[in-house]
Design a protein around this motif. Structure first.
Motif: not given
Lengths: 161, 83
Positions: B55, A150, A33, B51-53, A153-154, A157, A31, B49
């Protein structure tokens, strides 16, 4: 021919190559970006597996990217053993083949830390999020530091999902 | 996909020209995102973030499809010597 990284991965899978996707493309699968222009894989550097890799890539004309004149990939039973990594260019994108991933280990350890994901209709091993973070931290390059942010953070999330 | 559709669909990704203002607001405020170290560190670094969420909610196929679109644009820009 234009770069088509998922097709590159599909070719390897259909060719029964033993590998796992690592590096930036693994990050995209999870995921991230950013845009990555190549696929990194960790694969078994046995004679059989390397010859399967060569056969799988034959239609996309792999060459050694780092050699003068970009020599065509010509693996044989005799010379397979001399390679620890292969840095290739193909008609549909760059492919870096590693026998070892810093922070994770050899192919068997990478495979143990990977998850099966469907890419283009084929099941492919992709380095898991936690192991990918370890690998990126072990590399420590500026791009890797951004990737770690990133990926972490993923990870958070996903926990909140 | 034309550029306008791509910009609207992708939001801010550094390679498109639109939606910078909205993207900056999202990045700075972290609105609607869980408050925790990993996410706040990414926001402080300027990572989108949101955009990450988005994704994380997408399938792997969709992530790779969008990545291929972005890669095609990067390659076009590179060939046009814009990068």
């Amino acid at each position: 021919m234009k770069k088509d990284l998922s097709s590159l991965v599909e070719l390897l899978s259909k060719g029964a190559v033993e590998f796992a996707v690592v590096g930036g493309y693994a990050g995209v699968v999870h995921g991230c970006s950013y845009v990555t222009a190549d696929v990194d894989i960790c694969c078994l550097f046995s004679e059989e597996n390397l010859l399967r890799l060569q056969k799988a890539l034959s239609d996309v004309h792999p060459v050694h990217r780092m050699t003068p004149g970009h020599q065509a990939l010509r693996l044989t039973e005799e010379n397979c053993g001399q390679f620890k990594n292969l840095y290739l260019d193909t008609d549909i994108g760059q492919l870096d083949c590693l026998s070892f991933v810093e922070g994770v280990g050899s192919f068997l350890q990478v495979k143990e830390s990977s998850e099966e994901v469907e890419i283009g209709g084929v099941a492919v091993y992709v380095l898991g999020l936690e192991a990918l973070i370890k690998a990126k931290k072990a590399m420590g390059r500026p791009n890797d530091k951004e990737a770690v942010l990133q990926l972490e953070a993923i990870q958070k999330l996903r926990e909140e999902k | 996909m034309d550029d306008e559709t791509f910009v609207a669909d992708f939001g801010c990704d550094g390679y498109t020209l639109g939606m910078v203002g909205e993207c900056e607001q999202n990045i700075k405020s972290g609105a609607g995102l869980p408050k925790c170290h990993g996410i706040e560190a990414a926001i402080e670094h300027g990572i989108d973030v949101h955009q990450l969420a988005a994704n994380v909610k997408r399938s792997v196929s969709e992530r790779l499809r969008r990545h291929q679109i972005a890669l095609d644009i990067v390659e076009k820009l590179r060939k046009a010597k814009r990068l």
